[in-house]
Design a protein around this motif. Structure first.
Motif, PDB file in Angstrom:
ATOM      1  N   UNK A 161      -2.625  20.848  39.171  1.00 22.19           N
ATOM      2  CA  UNK A 161      -1.690  19.925  39.817  1.00 22.19           C
ATOM      3  C   UNK A 161      -0.495  20.672  40.398  1.00 22.19           C
ATOM      4  N   UNK A 162       0.101  21.567  39.625  1.00 23.87           N
ATOM      5  CA  UNK A 162       1.267  22.304  40.102  1.00 23.87           C
ATOM      6  C   UNK A 162       0.883  23.325  41.172  1.00 23.87           C
ATOM      7  N   UNK A 163      -0.295  23.926  41.047  1.00 16.49           N
ATOM      8  CA  UNK A 163      -0.765  24.870  42.072  1.00 16.49           C
ATOM      9  C   UNK A 163      -0.913  24.165  43.418  1.00 16.49           C
ATOM     10  N   UNK A 164      -1.526  22.989  43.393  1.00 15.72           N
ATOM     11  CA  UNK A 164      -1.692  22.221  44.643  1.00 15.72           C
ATOM     12  C   UNK A 164      -0.350  21.765  45.199  1.00 15.72           C
ATOM     13  N   UNK A 165       0.557  21.408  44.296  1.00 12.72           N
ATOM     14  CA  UNK A 165       1.872  20.941  44.727  1.00 12.72           C
ATOM     15  C   UNK A 165       2.643  22.077  45.411  1.00 12.72           C
ATOM     16  N   UNK A 213       0.036  16.542  32.689  1.00 12.52           N
ATOM     17  CA  UNK A 213      -1.270  16.857  32.122  1.00 12.52           C
ATOM     18  C   UNK A 213      -1.241  18.147  31.315  1.00 12.52           C
ATOM     19  N   UNK A 214      -2.334  18.390  30.606  1.00  9.48           N
ATOM     20  CA  UNK A 214      -2.414  19.570  29.748  1.00  9.48           C
ATOM     21  C   UNK A 214      -3.370  20.608  30.326  1.00  9.48           C
ATOM     22  N   UNK A 215      -3.098  21.867  29.979  1.00  5.10           N
ATOM     23  CA  UNK A 215      -4.014  22.940  30.324  1.00  5.10           C
ATOM     24  C   UNK A 215      -4.313  23.033  31.804  1.00  5.10           C
ATOM     25  N   UNK A 216      -5.614  23.027  32.134  1.00  4.15           N
ATOM     26  CA  UNK A 216      -6.058  23.228  33.506  1.00  4.15           C
ATOM     27  C   UNK A 216      -5.570  22.108  34.427  1.00  4.15           C
ATOM     28  N   UNK A 217      -5.444  20.887  33.884  1.00  4.56           N
ATOM     29  CA  UNK A 217      -4.976  19.778  34.715  1.00  4.56           C
ATOM     30  C   UNK A 217      -3.578  20.060  35.244  1.00  4.56           C
TER      31      UNK A 217
END
Length: 819
Positions: free
Chosen positions: A114-118, A106-110
């Motif tokens: 996603x990576x922060x949660x991962x 995904x782009x930007x905030x997505x």
């Protein structure tokens, strides 16, 4: 606090949720496994200058955590991984996944979210206590993820993982044992993620020297990571096509030879000759014949054969077709059999593998004793090929079949001991194979089919249960010698009739003295085994896997030894499966906690605290006020049963009173809610009678009869409220008492609660269910026979005539006539 395996698996699999939708499972496995690897090496080797992996400054998982919420998180993670890869010669291994790929993440905030949660999913895991002696949580977790990735990837991408159950069979039948030296070599020319090599290495007391080759770049990287996660950093894994460009060589025209080989090559590869001229093969691999151009199964088998030294042994998974296909493959098969290279064949169930649903087999190669099997046309000796038909031993698991622990153990026992079992295994002389034109299709030599349940026409015509069917239950009559006469009585020569109604058969069996003796004999080996296991001696630092290996083998031997006492009605492997199921579901978690934290872990109640903005995922064992707690080892019910029996009895009484009050209220409302009932006007907008709606209606009602009904309803509502309050207060008081008792538990009390009240009680309950299942099989068959032959043809004809006459009489009374 120790990580439980099942909790770890759940956390890891939930991490995959962050990636679903943007890519296929075969791709997001690269992201999840890379982060698992980074977290593991950071926890285990960070700050250790002598570690097998060097974690330089700025290249740890902690540095990834610092990037959470950062808009450059994707690029930052890539740089952290690249730094670790550069320091440890892991370029092309751990940096395969691009964490800055907008198409996938995904782009930007997505992408940031996603990576922060991962990263957050892995952040809460402490992997520093991972053990290196075969009890490695991470190695097992890696296999857990690989299995699920293979399941989700479907047919096109499932080739990177061989089911662990099949891998274990290969590892155990290939010939590795406790005397095998660490210097012995094991080779897999199509190693995938390396699981087969690791399983084989685990069979030797100090491991083996590992060599592998894998054509797919990403999959070979997974294999390298897998080796490190299993603390096997010296394993040598090459990239490349094994057939066209074998990497393990001694000179330009000789393959390196190995002591052992295991493999699960791609089935029926149609492109195996791309870049290869088999007729001019530099390594002379096709001396015994050239496989068909469009089918490479024998190409891999011949490569493995050429890669084994003079005493080498191998085990290869191939599709069943290699056993019977003709032409070029038939000639190769004949040549290999005449040379004695093939020691045995194990037929597996269909639909085990992720890339295909077709059945496969394991071909076991043994060069060392090949001369004893080599075919001599002048001597049709008995020493030949050992065959097993294990095609019927499996359990359904979703849309795939799966080998159970009992299936694996039976295959391995039968093969290693060379046991002949009717319908399952036998030695096949090469002379017999030659008379079948070297066709190895297993059904030609072993009839593993179940006998047909034949109906007896004379029984249907004249009535009576055939004595043949009753005699077929002979294994039961040997254990219950008087039961046969209780259930059946002679009717005419060769036929009997039922003495007990079908509905009462099971009760009759359970009530007979012989069943009581059988149950006692069936439970006795378990009691003896459990007393010998000394689970209470398990100490901090001990190996859970070593313990389960020891006690499971002991349980199997106890039931093998008691087979005569139980009339062989109980399958020892089925009892073994009960233990292994409990190990998988509960026992391993408990033992891993004890191994890392010791018996004091029984006093631990872990408070469940949700992350900001999230709900608590685990269900609590105790709720005290607003705080929720999870018991680490001992569920509260165990403490209640042993220390608070009187309080529980009082609570049960209050629960019964509450149920009685609720039932009285429900019955009264149902009775008075009809069209002319006294509670019709008390229904709320949802057409439901509640305490509030009754109270409101009492104020407005003027009819004396309605008012009396309403007041009675109010009394019943009040009674239910009081009963609920009393029950809740007692329940809260008991919870608080149990909560306060956890810290007071002594080590000996913890051992009693865990070993006897939890483990022994659970296993004993499962064993009793297995005993009942055996008797249920007898009851079902007896009922089936009784119902099948309960009505003879003359009786049925007479019944039809009587019913026909009744219908005709009714029609005549109605002025109609039967045509």
């Amino acid at each position: 606090m120790a990580i439980k395996k099942n909790e770890l698996y759940s956390a890891l699999w939930s991490s995959c949720d962050e990636l679903r939708g943007g890519m296929d499972a075969s791709q997001y496995k690269d992201y999840v496994l890379t982060l698992l690897f980074m977290k593991y090496v950071s926890d285990k080797y960070k700050g250790n200058p002598y570690g097998m992996i060097v974690v330089p400054a700025g290249a740890s998982f902690d540095d990834m955590v610092a990037l959470k919420g950062n808009k450059e998180i994707g690029d930052g993670i890539n740089k952290i991984i690249a730094a670790l890869a550069e320091e440890n010669d892991l370029k092309g291994v751990i940096d395969v996944a691009d964490f800055n790929d907008e198409d996938k993440l995904g782009k930007g905030k997505e992408m940031v979210d996603r990576l922060t949660n991962l990263v957050a999913t892995f952040e809460g895991l402490d992997l520093s206590a991972n053990r290196a002696d075969g009890d490695d949580l991470l190695g097992d977790a890696y296999e857990y993820l690989m299995r699920h990735f293979a399941t989700e990837s479907g047919k096109s991408k499932g080739q990177f993982y061989t089911p662990a159950e099949v891998s274990r069979i290969l590892a155990k039948v290939v010939g590795i044992n406790k005397q095998t030296s660490q210097d012995a070599t094991v080779y897999d020319p199509t190693c995938g993620s390396g699981s087969l090599l690791l399983k084989a290495s685990d069979e030797a007391p100090r491991g083996l020297t590992i060599y592998g080759q894998e054509m797919d770049n990403a999959t070979s990287a997974l294999a390298r990571m897998n080796m490190i996660l299993h603390d096997n950093t010296t394993a040598k894994i090459w990239k490349g096509n094994t057939l066209t460009d074998p990497q393990w060589k001694e000179g330009n025209d000789r393959l390196k030879s190995f002591d052992f080989a295991v493999a699960n090559p791609p089935f029926s590869n149609k492109n195996w000759t791309n870049g290869l001229n088999p007729d001019k093969d530099l390594f002379n691999r096709f001396h015994w014949g050239v496989p068909p151009e469009k089918n490479g199964d024998y190409a891999f088998l011949l490569h493995i054969l050429a890669s084994l030294n003079s005493t080498g042994k191998g085990a290869v998974i191939l599709p069943h077709g290699v056993l019977f296909r003709g032409n070029a493959e038939a000639r190769i098969r004949e040549n290999l059999l005449k040379q004695g290279y093939i020691k045995g064949i194990i037929g597996l169930p269909a639909n085990l593998f992720y890339g295909t649903g077709i059945p496969a087999c394991i071909i076991v190669i043994d060069k060392e004793s090949a001369h004893t099997r080599a075919f001599n046309v002048l001597a049709d000796h008995e020493q030949g090929l050992f065959m097993i038909d294990a095609s019927n031993g499996f359990i359904k698991d979703g849309n795939k079949n799966r080998l159970r622990e009992q299936d694996i153990h039976k295959i391995v026992d039968t093969f290693t001991r060379g046991l002949t079992l009717e319908g399952y295994s036998r030695w096949v002389p090469l002379g017999e194979i030659a008379r079948n034109d070297y066709n190895l299709n297993i059904p030609r030599y072993i009839d593993g089919s179940e006998g047909e349940d034949m109906h007896d026409l004379a029984g249907h015509l004249q009535g009576g249960i055939p004595e043949r069917d009753i005699a077929a239950l002979g294994s039961y009559w040997r254990v219950f010698p008087t039961l046969k006469a209780t259930l059946f009585a002679p009717r005419r020569p060769g036929y009997s009739e039922a003495r007990v109604a079908a509905a009462k058969v099971k009760g009759t069996i359970l009530a007979c003295e012989e069943f009581a003796r059988f149950k006692q004999a069936a439970l006795a080996p378990f009691a003896q085994w459990f007393s010998e296991c000394q689970f209470g001696e398990f100490a901090k630092g001990d190996s859970p896997k070593a313990l389960i290996d020891e006690v499971s083998e002991a349980l199997l031997e106890h039931y093998r030894a008691s087979a005569e006492a139980t009339g062989e009605l109980l399958d020892p492997y089925a009892i073994y499966q009960l233990l292994m199921d409990y190990w998988q579901n509960q026992l391993q978690d408990d033992l891993y906690v004890l191994s890392q934290d010791g018996w004091p872990a029984g006093r631990v109640l872990r408070e469940l605290i949700a992350d900001k903005g999230e709900k608590i995922k685990e269900s609590p064992d105790l709720v005290i006020g607003k705080a929720k707690y999870k018991a680490e080892l001992l569920p509260p019910a165990l403490l209640v049963a042993r220390f608070f029996a009187n309080e529980q009895k009082e609570l049960d009484t209050l629960q019964a009173a509450q149920d009685e009050a609720s039932q009285a209220l429900e019955s009264f409302i149902e009775e008075q809610s009809g069209e002319e009932g006294g509670l019709v006007e008390a229904m709320n907008d949802k057409e439901k009678v509640t305490a509030v709606s009754v109270k409101a209606r009492i104020k407005a009602a003027t009819d004396k009869e309605e008012l009396a009904v309403l007041k009675q309803a109010q009394q019943l509502f009040d009674a239910e409220t009081r009963a609920k309050k009393a029950h809740k207060e007692a329940c809260d008081a008991l919870d608080k008492a149990v909560f306060a008792h956890y810290p007071k538990l002594q080590d000996n009390e913890i051992k009693t609660l865990l070993v006897e009240d939890k483990w022994q009680a659970s296993l004993c309950k499962a064993l009793e269910a297995e005993i009942e299942r055996v008797t249920q099989q007898l009851a079902n068959r007896v009922k089936e026979l009784e119902e099948r032959y309960s009505s003879s043809l003359p009786q049925l004809t007479k019944n039809v005539s009587e019913l026909e006459a009744k219908v005709a009489a009714h029609l005549k009374a109605m002025g109609l006539e039967w045509a």
